[in-house]
Design a protein around this motif. Structure first.
Motif, mmCIF file in Angstrom:
data_model
loop_
_atom_site.group_PDB
_atom_site.id
_atom_site.type_symbol
_atom_site.label_atom_id
_atom_site.label_comp_id
_atom_site.label_asym_id
_atom_site.label_seq_id
_atom_site.Cartn_x
_atom_site.Cartn_y
_atom_site.Cartn_z
ATOM 1 N N LEU A 79 62.496 62.370 68.632
ATOM 2 C CA LEU A 79 62.754 61.122 67.970
ATOM 3 C C LEU A 79 63.133 61.131 66.759
ATOM 4 O O LEU A 79 64.140 60.391 66.150
ATOM 5 C CB LEU A 79 61.205 60.263 67.539
ATOM 6 N N ASN A 80 62.947 62.324 66.084
ATOM 7 C CA ASN A 80 63.702 62.662 64.413
ATOM 8 C C ASN A 80 65.314 63.036 64.546
ATOM 9 O O ASN A 80 65.814 62.637 63.916
ATOM 10 C CB ASN A 80 62.813 63.675 63.827
ATOM 11 N N ILE A 81 65.516 63.587 65.866
ATOM 12 C CA ILE A 81 66.889 63.853 66.131
ATOM 13 C C ILE A 81 67.603 62.653 66.244
ATOM 14 O O ILE A 81 68.757 62.511 65.830
ATOM 15 C CB ILE A 81 67.067 64.824 67.532
ATOM 16 N N SER A 82 67.022 61.725 67.185
ATOM 17 C CA SER A 82 67.585 60.253 67.152
ATOM 18 C C SER A 82 67.590 59.595 65.992
ATOM 19 O O SER A 82 68.657 58.981 65.709
ATOM 20 C CB SER A 82 66.870 59.566 68.397
ATOM 21 N N ALA A 83 66.590 59.691 65.113
ATOM 22 C CA ALA A 83 66.647 59.103 63.817
ATOM 23 C C ALA A 83 67.552 59.592 62.998
ATOM 24 O O ALA A 83 68.533 58.711 62.358
ATOM 25 C CB ALA A 83 65.155 59.259 63.049
ATOM 26 N N ARG A 84 68.082 60.734 62.875
ATOM 27 C CA ARG A 84 68.928 61.242 61.946
ATOM 28 C C ARG A 84 70.340 60.846 62.371
ATOM 29 O O ARG A 84 71.349 60.359 61.683
ATOM 30 C CB ARG A 84 69.060 63.143 62.037
ATOM 31 N N ARG A 85 70.498 60.693 63.773
ATOM 32 C CA ARG A 85 71.931 60.315 64.280
ATOM 33 C C ARG A 85 72.128 58.675 63.758
ATOM 34 O O ARG A 85 73.360 58.373 63.500
ATOM 35 C CB ARG A 85 71.974 60.465 65.772
ATOM 36 N N MET A 86 71.057 58.053 64.020
ATOM 37 C CA MET A 86 70.992 56.452 63.505
ATOM 38 C C MET A 86 70.696 56.218 62.330
ATOM 39 O O MET A 86 70.600 55.011 62.006
ATOM 40 C CB MET A 86 69.916 55.866 64.809
ATOM 41 N N ALA A 87 70.721 57.053 61.433
ATOM 42 C CA ALA A 87 70.513 56.804 60.079
ATOM 43 C C ALA A 87 69.170 56.019 59.648
ATOM 44 O O ALA A 87 69.030 55.307 58.857
ATOM 45 C CB ALA A 87 71.745 56.080 59.253
ATOM 46 N N LEU A 88 68.137 56.662 60.518
ATOM 47 C CA LEU A 88 66.730 55.979 60.219
ATOM 48 C C LEU A 88 66.246 57.220 59.622
ATOM 49 O O LEU A 88 66.264 58.399 59.867
ATOM 50 C CB LEU A 88 66.140 55.604 61.601
ATOM 51 N N PRO A 89 64.989 56.736 59.076
ATOM 52 C CA PRO A 89 64.042 57.802 58.369
ATOM 53 C C PRO A 89 63.255 58.475 59.373
ATOM 54 O O PRO A 89 62.973 57.999 60.674
ATOM 55 C CB PRO A 89 63.027 57.058 57.576
ATOM 56 N N GLU A 90 62.864 59.870 59.324
ATOM 57 C CA GLU A 90 62.234 60.595 60.066
ATOM 58 C C GLU A 90 60.741 60.472 60.077
ATOM 59 O O GLU A 90 60.411 60.109 58.905
ATOM 60 C CB GLU A 90 62.453 62.202 59.944
ATOM 61 N N LEU A 91 60.033 60.312 61.084
ATOM 62 C CA LEU A 91 58.576 59.986 60.989
ATOM 63 C C LEU A 91 58.039 61.547 61.044
ATOM 64 O O LEU A 91 58.282 62.272 61.942
ATOM 65 C CB LEU A 91 58.183 59.295 62.211
ATOM 66 N N PRO A 92 57.044 61.847 60.265
ATOM 67 C CA PRO A 92 56.258 63.283 60.396
ATOM 68 C C PRO A 92 55.951 63.377 61.715
ATOM 69 O O PRO A 92 55.099 62.256 62.230
ATOM 70 C CB PRO A 92 55.107 63.035 59.261
ATOM 71 N N GLU A 93 56.045 64.419 62.566
ATOM 72 C CA GLU A 93 55.712 64.761 63.812
ATOM 73 C C GLU A 93 54.224 64.594 64.098
ATOM 74 O O GLU A 93 53.866 64.034 65.146
ATOM 75 C CB GLU A 93 56.193 66.126 64.211
ATOM 76 N N GLU A 94 53.420 64.973 63.077
ATOM 77 C CA GLU A 94 51.894 64.875 63.363
ATOM 78 C C GLU A 94 51.437 63.529 63.225
ATOM 79 O O GLU A 94 50.645 62.900 63.886
ATOM 80 C CB GLU A 94 51.221 65.596 62.359
ATOM 81 N N ASP A 95 52.381 62.592 62.482
ATOM 82 C CA ASP A 95 51.870 61.246 62.502
ATOM 83 C C ASP A 95 52.344 60.551 63.766
ATOM 84 O O ASP A 95 51.621 59.596 64.495
ATOM 85 C CB ASP A 95 52.760 60.549 61.449
#
Length: 389
Positions: A130-146
């Motif tokens: 999800l965070n790899i996708s977020a970086r590509r789409m200029a979205l904030p990363e969500l903490p993985e434990e959250d």
């Protein structure tokens, strides 16, 4: 076991940044529970309504009582972590996602084991992707434990919605989108994260019955330097017209070729593809940046190597595949993904060709092993399963 004793190769997809991120240990669910505070749905389905909904399951058509939610605001970060009533969203007509497609999502399942406990499969993998996708789409990363806590809290709120029949599961759909209301080509300042849940039966109702594939030679799912490796809605939107073409040609799904040579297999509209040779070798297209790095794909590669099979990530040309099917070198072709798990491809059709593939032994073997791990009836040597409740 494979027909040859050839040693298995180390697969490059097992050494990617995503693979390493997914291998990080996850805290116990009890330590993560409660991060998303529960506000019970006052209009939750009755027991009779829920039982009725669980009697005739399809994929992604019925939803549970609650959903997880958090909001990100630039300069503030993530707030408002909650489990709230499932329902329609209130969104401005100017919400950025409606105009610029700034959106990502994931797919993961919860499985009920024989003792009533509820588990999921490799949640850190989905959290990291999800965070790899977020970086590509200029979205904030969500903490993985959250991310994982949202699954824990939602499943604990709606655990009675997890079905127990063979091949059934609770499909969890986390997604992130730009909700800020503005018109302008820039990253949004307000973003929402949700997880919804759907009790589901098999993705393909025929089970391991072979499906037919239309190989698209006119459309491409993604291009180099684009968003093919990200799990974002636009990639799937671009596959819908080719999927309609496949249906018109009498096929169940569509397979895409690369955008540069227009000769090499990449993936189906929502699944990775694998080829089984006569000597037991399994080949799959290598990750080019235009192919989604699938959790099911990487797990299957690991299980195949564990069993002694030779696994090759390489370029697979359509011309070469058709020739290998005709000569008998290729015995099986199958697709894999979270929703469908594993499904044999029995027919490949395209402009100027129409071939059948009869074999499914390795496909059945890997399906049984993987689903056995997921449902708790087979040893889990890599500790992929994570108890939610």
């Amino acid at each position: 076991m494979p027909e040859t004793a050839a040693a298995a190769t180390t697969s490059s997809s097992l050494e990617t940044p995503l693979a390493h991120a997914a291998a990080v240990a996850v805290p116990d669910a009890n330590d993560l529970a409660g991060r998303f505070l529960l506000a019970p749905n006052p209009e939750a389905a009755s027991e009779a309504e829920r039982v009725q909904a669980l009697t005739d399951l399809h994929f992604g058509s019925v939803f549970t009582d609650h959903m997880a939610h958090a909001r990100w605001t630039r300069g503030v970060g993530w707030t408002d972590h909650e489990i709230t009533a499932y329902g329609d969203l209130t969104l401005s007509p100017a919400a950025a996602v409606l105009h610029y497609g700034q959106e990502i999502f994931e797919g993961i399942k919860a499985y009920r084991h024989a003792d009533g406990s509820i588990w999921t499969f490799r949640p850190r993998y989905n959290a990291a992707r999800l965070n790899i996708s977020a970086r590509r789409m200029a979205l904030p990363e969500l903490p993985e434990e959250d991310f994982i806590a949202s699954l824990v809290d939602l499943v604990r709120a709606d655990g009675h919605w997890v079905p127990s029949g063979e091949g059934e599961s609770l499909y969890l759909r986390p997604f992130v989108f730009a909700s800020a209301a503005f018109l302008g080509v820039r990253a949004a300042d307000v973003v929402d994260y949700y997880v919804i849940a759907s009790p589901s039966g098999a993705y393909f109702t025929g089970g391991l019955k072979p499906i037919s594939i239309w190989v698209s030679q006119n459309f491409h799912r993604a291009g180099r330097g684009g968003t093919g490796f990200a799990k974002t809605g636009g990639n799937y939107a671009s596959s819908l017209l080719p999927q309609q073409e496949a249906a018109a040609k009498g096929c169940d799904q569509v397979c895409f070729l690369d955008d540069v040579t227009e000769r090499n297999l990449e993936e189906l509209g929502g699944m990775n593809i694998m080829v089984v040779d006569h000597d037991g070798t399994v080949r799959t297209p290598h990750l080019t940046g235009t192919i989604l790095e699938g959790s099911t794909r990487s797990a299957i590669i690991r299980l195949l190597i564990d069993s002694g099979r030779h696994v090759v990530e390489d370029t697979i040309s359509l011309e070469g595949l058709l020739s290998d099917i005709e000569s008998g070198r290729v015995r099986e072709v199958f697709a894999c993904g979270t929703a469908a798990v594993v499904v044999p491809l029995g027919r490949l059709k395209g402009e100027g060709f129409d071939v059948t593939i009869e074999g499914s032994a390795v496909t059945s073997e890997i399906h049984d092993r993987l689903t056995g791990i997921q449902y708790g009836t087979y040893e889990d040597p890599h500790n992929w399963m994570y108890r939610l409740a």
